[in-house]
Design a protein around this motif. Structure first.
Motif, PDB file in Angstrom:
ATOM      1  N   SER A   1       0.955  -1.111  -0.126  1.00  0.00           N
ATOM      2  CA  SER A   1      -0.079  -0.122   0.218  1.00  0.00           C
ATOM      3  C   SER A   1       0.967   1.177   0.076  1.00  0.00           C
ATOM      4  O   SER A   1       0.696   2.231  -0.652  1.00  0.00           O
TER       5      SER A   1
ATOM      6  N   GLU B   1      -9.620  -2.067   2.229  1.00  0.00           N
ATOM      7  CA  GLU B   1      -9.224  -2.633   3.317  1.00  0.00           C
ATOM      8  C   GLU B   1      -8.942  -1.650   4.524  1.00  0.00           C
ATOM      9  O   GLU B   1      -9.211  -1.986   5.668  1.00  0.00           O
ATOM     10  N   GLU B   2      -8.777  -0.289   3.941  1.00  0.00           N
ATOM     11  CA  GLU B   2      -8.553   0.690   4.936  1.00  0.00           C
ATOM     12  C   GLU B   2      -9.750   1.655   4.715  1.00  0.00           C
ATOM     13  O   GLU B   2      -9.932   1.860   3.736  1.00  0.00           O
TER      14      GLU B   2
ATOM     15  N   ASP C   1      -6.783  -2.033  -3.876  1.00  0.00           N
ATOM     16  CA  ASP C   1      -6.129  -2.313  -2.794  1.00  0.00           C
ATOM     17  C   ASP C   1      -7.110  -3.139  -1.871  1.00  0.00           C
ATOM     18  O   ASP C   1      -7.790  -2.384  -1.135  1.00  0.00           O
TER      19      ASP C   1
END
Ligand code: TYD
Ligand code: MG
Length: 474
Positions: free
Chosen positions: A104, A127-128, A174
């Motif tokens: 990332s 994911e974040e 991502d």
């Protein structure tokens, strides 16, 4: 298989079975079969699908007029080296690597540089949360870069959003395992979902001309998890590697339709993100133990770039019935071969010794040219005779014990001279191959027996003759 019947799909390789079983016969993995219901187009038998008349399209010639620059440099030389000179429009890259290795970080840095160069760069994190991505960007000093961020996982929403406005130059997803599409009902992360999501995103990249980078998770044994199938759908597969305890990170192309696969990009993970390392030899040699038995400097080539690295060997009497052979950063088979040649042709008995071989700095060497350096390090450790600290080694060893020439010898010698080495132990090949005009003293060896005799006889290095290496601290 009956209509709507469940199917069991191997999450490692994508093979389908109609019954559950413990082991996938296609890839040999255990416990990887997961039930997924076939749905969408695949569930409808072909004869019930509505017939559609084919649409005609114009066929193009090879010499079309596409005026756009074929590649967009990312602004990171080490990344461009691996992709083959920048991102190709409409190409799709898969980036794999262990969790926490820095995927990332690498991609937010690349996206920021692209955005600063006035390209539309979009970073989609599944994911974040946006706040987390922002925090990282702030820490990297990239908060002002006009990257477009989103925390989304629905492929349909993503494609609808990206289709608006200026065509993006770079889209980062991502990761692909978090994406899901409405067209199939399996859970996110399953092979069916990952494959369908990747397919939809790839189609978008090809039609819009955007470069798409998919992040893929990696399993324990280093395979890109789940979607082995995705590897075949993309144009390039890159892997980001490194030892967790060390700061070096190596980006390697595993597959590349538009460039080389043997180049590596070297980075260092710092408190301020990834720093590019343009001269890896200095980095890999920065922590050398000069004059210790069992270490030899190998002059290697990674792609087009010479890289000097230290090989460390430890040969010690074994306390076990079967002696251990452990190797980090090199091929186990290759080590076995070198050991066999040492035993068979040079009288070096190692059957009652444990053998450890390590490539310093976390680099992974794939060249057979490292044979000679490995053999020298092993013999040096066994006889407790340090090798000269100002020497580099390279050469391939054949099963007969002969030392064979390797590619790009002048480049290896040039790099060694640049770093202050004084001599090279290399294959015997003095037929005007460009090795003549070097500042180094050349010790050509035609057979491994000679090298072993040399080390064993006068192996003690001359003190005070060490190369002038610039040491990097920290
Ligand atoms: P990350 O890019 O989140 O890894 P991945 O996406 O591959 O899972 O990197 C996380 C690791 O990198 C984390 O352990 C902290 C470290 N790191 C630094 O050391 N310096 C930095 O500036 C950043 C952003 C991360
Ligand atoms: Mg990540």
């Amino acid at each position: 298989m009956a209509k709507g019947a469940p199917s069991f799909v191997c999450q490692n390789c994508g093979a389908t079975y109609n019954r559950w079983q413990g082991k996938c016969e296609a890839c040999g993995e255990w416990n990887t079969l997961v039930e997924e219901t076939a749905s969408g187009a695949a569930a409808v038998p072909p004869n019930l699908r509505p017939r559609r008349k084919g649409r005609t399209f114009t066929l193009e010639s090879l010499a079309g007029d596409s005026h756009d620059a074929p590649r967009t440099p990312s602004g990171m030389t080490e990344l461009d080296r691996v992709t083959g000179g920048g991102f190709v429009r409409g190409s799709v890259l898969l980036l794999g690597g262990d969790p926490g290795i820095g995927k990332s970080t690498l991609l937010i840095q690349a996206a920021s540089l692209m955005a600063r160069a006035k390209n539309r760069a979009v970073y989609i994190s599944g994911e974040e949360a946006i706040a987390q991505v922002r925090l990282r960007a702030e820490r990297l000093g990239l908060a002002d870069a006009p990257v477009q961020l989103a925390a989304e996982t629905s492929v349909e929403d993503i494609i609808a959003t990206l289709s608006q406005g200026v065509k993006p130059a770079l889209v980062v997803i991502d990761s692909i395992q978090t994406m899901w599409t409405d067209t199939v009902d399996s859970a996110p992360g399953t092979v069916t979902q990952v494959r369908a999501s990747a397919q939809a995103l790839i189609r978008f990249a090809k039609t819009s001309g955007a470069t798409l980078i998919l992040v893929g998770h990696v399993t324990k044994d280093g395979q890109i998890a789940g979607p082995r199938v995705v590897e075949h759908m993309v144009d390039a597969v890159m892997s980001f590697e490194g030892e967790g305890s060390q700061q070096f990170r190596i980006l390697r192309a595993v597959k590349n339709r538009f460039g080389p696969t043997d180049e590596i990009g070297v980075f260092e993970m710092t408190g301020l993100g990834l720093r590019e390392v343009h001269n890896p030899s200095e980095l890999f040699l920065s922590e050398r133990d000069l004059g210790t038995p069992g270490t030899a400097v190998f002059a290697g080539i990674e792609g087009t770039r010479p890289v000097l690295v230290e090989l460390q060997a430890l040969v010690a009497p074994t306390s076990l019935g079967t002696p251990r052979r452990a190797v980090v950063g090199w091929d186990q088979q290759r080590l076995s071969m070198v050991l066999a040649v040492l035993e068979a042709h040079c009288g070096v008995k190692l059957s009652s010794h444990d053998v450890y071989l390590n490539v310093a700095g976390g680099l992974r060497i794939q060249e057979p040219a490292a044979d000679l350096a490995a053999a020298a390090a092993l013999v040096s450790s066994l006889t407790n005779a340090p090798l000269p600290a100002d020497a580099v080694y390279f050469g391939e060893i054949s099963l007969s014990g002969a030392v064979r020439p390797v590619a790009q010898m002048p480049a290896r010698l040039k790099e060694a001279a640049k770093l202050g080495f004084k001599r090279a132990i290399l294959p015997d090949m003095s037929r005007g191959d460009g090795t003549a005009d070097t500042a180094l003293t050349l010790n050509a060896v035609s057979s491994l027996t000679h090298l072993v005799a040399d080390i064993a006889a006068k192996g003690v290095g001359k003190a005070g003759n060490s190369p002038r290496l610039r040491r990097q601290d920290g």
